[in-house]
Design an enzyme around this catalytic site. Structure first.
Site, PDB file in Angstrom:
ATOM      1  N   HIS A 348       0.692  -1.230  -0.137  1.00 28.64           N
ATOM      2  CA  HIS A 348      -0.043  -0.034  -0.026  1.00 28.64           C
ATOM      3  C   HIS A 348       0.882   1.257  -0.017  1.00 28.64           C
ATOM      4  CE1 HIS A 348      -3.785  -1.869   0.997  1.00 28.64           C
ATOM      5  NE2 HIS A 348      -3.099  -2.864   1.645  1.00 28.64           N
ATOM      6  N   LYS A 527      -8.012  13.722   4.973  1.00 27.34           N
ATOM      7  CA  LYS A 527      -7.158  12.687   4.516  1.00 27.34           C
ATOM      8  C   LYS A 527      -6.081  12.900   5.731  1.00 27.34           C
ATOM      9  CE  LYS A 527      -6.400  13.691   0.624  1.00 27.34           C
ATOM     10  NZ  LYS A 527      -6.065  12.722  -0.600  1.00 27.34           N
ATOM     11  N   ARG A 528      -5.238  11.755   6.167  1.00 28.05           N
ATOM     12  CA  ARG A 528      -4.166  11.998   7.277  1.00 28.05           C
ATOM     13  C   ARG A 528      -3.371  13.001   6.794  1.00 28.05           C
ATOM     14  NH1 ARG A 528      -3.537   7.961  11.257  1.00 28.05           N
ATOM     15  NH2 ARG A 528      -1.687   9.126  11.877  1.00 28.05           N
ATOM     16  N   LYS A 533       1.038  14.299   0.942  1.00 27.97           N
ATOM     17  CA  LYS A 533      -0.354  14.849   0.547  1.00 27.97           C
ATOM     18  C   LYS A 533      -0.488  16.186   0.394  1.00 27.97           C
ATOM     19  CE  LYS A 533      -2.182  10.513   3.408  1.00 27.97           C
ATOM     20  NZ  LYS A 533      -2.878   9.910   2.465  1.00 27.97           N
ATOM     21  N   LYS A 639     -14.577   8.260  -3.493  1.00 28.20           N
ATOM     22  CA  LYS A 639     -15.781   8.553  -2.857  1.00 28.20           C
ATOM     23  C   LYS A 639     -16.214  10.069  -3.221  1.00 28.20           C
ATOM     24  CE  LYS A 639     -13.800   6.003   0.977  1.00 28.20           C
ATOM     25  NZ  LYS A 639     -12.742   5.833   2.182  1.00 28.20           N
TER      26      LYS A 639
HETATM   27  C1  26W Z   1       4.228   0.828   9.917  1.00 31.76           C
HETATM   28  C2  26W Z   1       3.246   2.072  10.060  1.00 31.76           C
HETATM   29  C3  26W Z   1       2.554   2.063   8.709  1.00 31.76           C
HETATM   30  C4  26W Z   1       1.087   1.974   9.121  1.00 31.76           C
HETATM   31  C5  26W Z   1       0.203   1.884   7.922  1.00 31.76           C
HETATM   32  C6  26W Z   1       2.975   2.294   7.345  1.00 31.76           C
HETATM   33  C7  26W Z   1       2.069   2.129   6.422  1.00 31.76           C
HETATM   34  C8  26W Z   1       0.733   2.036   6.704  1.00 31.76           C
HETATM   35  C9  26W Z   1      -0.314   1.930   5.572  1.00 31.76           C
HETATM   36  C10 26W Z   1       0.399   1.131   4.415  1.00 31.76           C
HETATM   37  C11 26W Z   1      -0.598   3.298   5.108  1.00 31.76           C
HETATM   38  C12 26W Z   1      -1.919   3.481   4.198  1.00 31.76           C
HETATM   39  O1  26W Z   1      -2.886   3.695   4.920  1.00 31.76           O
HETATM   40  N1  26W Z   1      -1.525   3.537   2.944  1.00 31.76           N
HETATM   41  C13 26W Z   1      -2.727   3.768   2.125  1.00 31.76           C
HETATM   42  O2  26W Z   1      -3.331   2.598   1.677  1.00 31.76           O
HETATM   43  C14 26W Z   1      -4.501   2.918   0.957  1.00 31.76           C
HETATM   44  C15 26W Z   1      -5.143   1.680   0.573  1.00 31.76           C
HETATM   45  O3  26W Z   1      -4.558   0.971  -0.334  1.00 31.76           O
HETATM   46  C16 26W Z   1      -4.290   3.644  -0.188  1.00 31.76           C
HETATM   47  O4  26W Z   1      -5.451   3.959  -1.175  1.00 31.76           O
HETATM   48  C17 26W Z   1      -3.491   5.112   0.027  1.00 31.76           C
HETATM   49  O5  26W Z   1      -2.690   5.881  -1.156  1.00 31.76           O
HETATM   50  C18 26W Z   1      -2.293   4.493   0.893  1.00 31.76           C
HETATM   51  O6  26W Z   1      -1.452   5.663   1.382  1.00 31.76           O
END
Ligand code: 26W
Length: 790
Positions: A348, A527-528, A533, A639
């Site tokens: 992701h 969004k975060r 972003k 969305k």
């Molecule tokens: C280890 C800490 C951590 C926690 C969560 C690192 C990375 C993440 C996630 C991968 C971050 C995330 O939410 N990524 C998002 O995933 C979405 C679903 O596929 C995408 O639409 C977003 O572009 C992406 O930033």
């Protein structure tokens, strides 16, 4: 099911499940009673689905995720069961309203952002397409922190969704596993015996997930950590109260709270314990279920497809090999083959700081046997791929991305651009060795929550125009296209948007005390908070617009409201600074008599699923402005488009595919492409060159720097100005002028309301492909070889 039946069953629960007399019931009681009454209607399809899966010996999908950003479930269940009309009138005669009751439910905020929400949309779609599946995760006692602003700064407070009764889950005390950590590994001949020194119990809690039309329900099984030792009575009797409770408190720590980081891995031991805890419990449960039906574990890949939602459950590879090899005596290489045939991995993010790496030291201390197995898996891969120039273990750390790739038969990205970039960058070498493994599955969103439920006025217009089969077959939205030429339809479309905007204006007035002009353009970025972003690009453009209006207040400006919402990871200082800046800019601009009729800025606190459901239907403009190559997909973008908002965005993530679907004329594109970003970053002083070339940008940065938005603390944002001028890694400055000019074009188009509504209606009509039902059908065909049970 009449409203009378539903009312009767609700009153039954109020009386017998809550022991409450209607005369003394509070909102909370009514909400729990109605939820239990609705849940009763989920149990039968749930049992039927489980029985059909066993009877048909169907393959099951197992979705392993550290996060499920579910939000509220009451309205979702009512809508999926087709009980909305009944539920709306179930409180007639009682001094409580349906909306009040819905408002009383806390969000299940068991996730950070995109990854967690995608998992929740996938659960809804898996049930809707009747694909046998289990979601596996952690039952955090505290979800994502509650965000509050103190003088414009983010303050985090513990989230407390479990203070009240959690009405949707069923405890499963009979389903519990002992999970170990640490301790020695005894080698005896070819066998290795791991003797964990620390043990906790993983206890299961099941939440049924009902699909559209209530035909099928799958299970979300969340694990909570409990102590193997009950309360230490002796110590208690000796007055050592804290020590007596310690074992239990320590064990519960593992499922106590969600880590609030969504891009930077912290490398914390507790995080690895959480990852192993739920992964190991889930794999035990999967093998228990398989062995209850079959006895030849070599058949496991035919009956179980295990999806790793990013690298967070990546320990599943070595853990499954350990269970097959150490506990079931299957040959090591065969165990690796069987595991790989079961496992698949979704990536992701390409952000280097988000790719998990665990030190050999920590891995060896917590999971000594797994480190041994990872070394053997790495060696085996080297032997099978002599030309390889990549390893799983490197410089003392275990790379979980590479481990996931090596242990999976399929790896997928989440948008076409992201999957291509994955092949060209992070997994270039592994893709060379295994060119058949990487596939693309562009993300999607569930149309039940993100259109039908959150935007009833638009949904009923669509129903009136093309019938309501679109809810389960979103591609049929395309049948709206011929109607876009009909002014009546466009007016009705505009009316729906206007109603949603008026609703949001009320909400903002009630919660923030700020009056918004519903005629203004609602320009929303939610969004975060993260530098890639580029919320700071948005606020710089806002400042430049404010300055331009002040320089020329009588020009023909179109009123605009800038709405922001989003949380920053507590340790992410720069992101928290951006939040502070936006709040400071809002305070100054909203108080400016010259511009207040033309420009307002709002930062809504505590962004979550429920707030998104309130904001998205009211949006005119969707901000998807990430630096190209950084946003893997985005799902908010989908969305917004589905709800008739126009996108201003870069060619990044799924923006590319949204623009292809809606047509270039119905998308406000700006900025550098991913390759141009890489090239521009190599240009020395790229930021200062951009600043020198743009008076609007230079002026905005100067205002920030000299404290226009922080009069009492002029140097407050010197570091942001410094960063923009001297590093600007995410090319805010280099993309600024293109963004500013595109926003002025947006102003022009917004003036022509009918043209705007035509473009907006075409966005809704042409984005049916972004249903998570379509995405899930892609996973079923390309990755899981799983089928719907009809
Ligand atoms: C280890 C800490 C951590 C926690 C969560 C690192 C990375 C993440 C996630 C991968 C971050 C995330 O939410 N990524 C998002 O995933 C979405 C679903 O596929 C995408 O639409 C977003 O572009 C992406 O930033």
């Amino acid at each position: 099911m009449t409203d009378a039946d539903l009312r009767e069953s609700m009153l039954q629960h109020l009386k017998y499940s809550l022991g409450k007399d209607p005369g003394h019931a509070h909102i909370y009681d009514w909400r729990v009673a109605l939820s239990l009454a609705v849940r009763d209607h989920i149990v039968d399809p749930w049992f039927k689905a489980t029985r059909a899966t066993y009877a048909g010996q169907h393959k099951r999908v197992y979705y392993l995720s550290m996060e499920f950003l579910i939000g509220r479930l009451l309205e979702d269940a009512i809508v999926n069961l087709g009980l909305l009309e009944q539920a709306k009138s179930v409180f007639d005669g009682f001094d409580v309203s349906f909306d009040e009751v819905l408002e009383n439910e806390p969000d299940a905020a068991l996730g950070n952002g995109g990854l967690g929400r995608l998992a929740a949309c996938f659960l809804d779609s898996l049930s809707t397409v009747a694909c046998p599946a289990h979601g596996y995760g952690i039952r955090y006692e505290h979800g994502l922190f509650r965000q509050r602003f103190v003088d414009g700064r983010q303050v985090e407070e513990p989230e407390t969704w479990l203070t009240g009764r959690h009405t949707w889950e069923f405890e499963r005390p009979e389903c519990a596993f002992e999970i170990g950590f640490g301790g020695p590994v005894m080698e005896s001949g070819r066998k290795a015996l791991w003797q964990p020194e620390e043990r906790v119990i993983a206890a299961a809690h099941d939440t049924p997930i009902i699909g559209w039309r209530g035909n099928w329900a799958n299970t979300l099984r969340l694990w909570s950590a409990q102590s193997t030792r009950v309360f230490d009575l002796e110590r208690f009797n000796r007055g050592e109260y804290a020590a007596a409770a310690e074992p239990e408190a320590l064990a519960r720590t593992i499922s106590r709270v969600l880590y609030p980081d969504d891009t930077t891995e912290q490398g914390k031991a507790l995080r690895l314990k959480q990852e192993y805890f739920f992964t190991a419990a889930s794999l035990r449960d999967i093998l228990r279920r398989f062995l209850s039906e079959y006895d030849d574990l070599r058949k496991l890949p035919h009956k179980a497809a295990i999806q790793l939602n990013d690298t967070h459950p990546a320990i599943a590879g070595p853990e499954l090999v350990r269970l097959l090899h150490d506990e079931k005596d299957i040959d090591f290489e065969d165990s690796v083959e069987i595991a790989r045939a079961c496992l698949s991995y979704t990536n992701h993010t390409l952000m280097p700081e988000a790719l998990e790496r665990w030190s050999e030291g920590l891995m060896g201390a917590l999971l000594p046997r797994h480190l041994q197995l990872i070394e053997r898996i790495d060696e085996l891969h080297a032997r099978q791929n002599p030309s390889r120039k990549v390893t799983v273990i490197e410089n003392g750390s275990v790379k979980m991305g590479e481990l996931s790739f090596v242990m999976a038969h399929r790896i997928n990205g989440v948008s076409a651009l992201h999957t291509d970039l994955m092949k060209q960058t992070v997994f270039a070498e592994l893709n060379r060795l295994h060119p058949e493994r990487i596939v693309n599955e562009t993300n999607g969103v569930t149309p039940r929550r993100w259109l039908l439920s959150c935007n009833p006025v638009l949904s009923s217009l669509i129903d009136k125009t093309i019938g309501n089969d679109w809810v389960g077959h979103l591609e049929r939205l395309s049948e709206l296209e011929p109607h876009v030429d009909d002014t009546g339809f466009r007016d009705a479309f505009a009316d729906a948007k206007a109603k949603n905007k008026a609703g949001l204006a009320h909400f903002v007035r009630d919660t923030e005390g700020l009056q918004l002009d519903p005629e203004a353009m609602f320009d929303i970025q939610i969004k975060r908070i993260h530098e890639y972003k580029r919320q700071h690009l948005n606020i710089l453009e806002t400042i430049a617009l404010w300055r331009a209006i002040r320089d020329n207040p009588n020009a023909d400006w179109s009123p605009r409201v800038k709405i922001f919402a989003g949380k920053a990871a507590p340790g992410y200082v720069f992101a928290k600074k951006i939040i502070h800046l936006i709040n400071d800019v809002a305070r100054i601009i909203n108080a400016d008599p010259v511009t207040s009729k033309l420009l307002k800025v709002v930062y809504l606190p505590n962004y979550n699923v429920t707030l998104a459901e309130r904001l998205i239907p009211a949006a005119d403009l969707s901000e998807q402005i990430s630096t190209a190559g950084k946003e893997a997909s985005g799902t908010g973008n989908m969305k917004f488009a589905l709800n008739g908002a126009l996108t201003i965005g870069t060619l990044d993530g799924a923006n590319v595919e949204i623009r292809e679907c809606v047509g270039a004329d119905n998308f406000f594109l700006f900025g550098m492409t991913a390759p141009e970003v890489v090239a521009r970053r190599a240009v020395p002083d790229h930021a200062r060159k951009a600043i020198d070339a743009s008076p609007e940008l230079a002026g905005a940065i100067a205002d920030i720097e000299r404290g226009v938005f922080s009069p009492g603390d002029p140097g407050r944002y010197a570091d942001i100005a410094e960063n923009l001028r001297w590093s600007d890694y995410f090319l805010v400055c280099s993309d600024f002028q293109a963004y500013y000019d595109k926003q002025r074009e947006v102003d022009q188009v917004f003036r022509d309301r009918d043209r705007w509504m035509r473009m907006a209606a075409l966005n809704t009509a042409r984005t049916g492909w972004f249903s998570s039902d379509r995405t899930i059908r892609g996973y079923m065909a390309d990755i899981w070889s799983a089928h719907s049970v009809t």
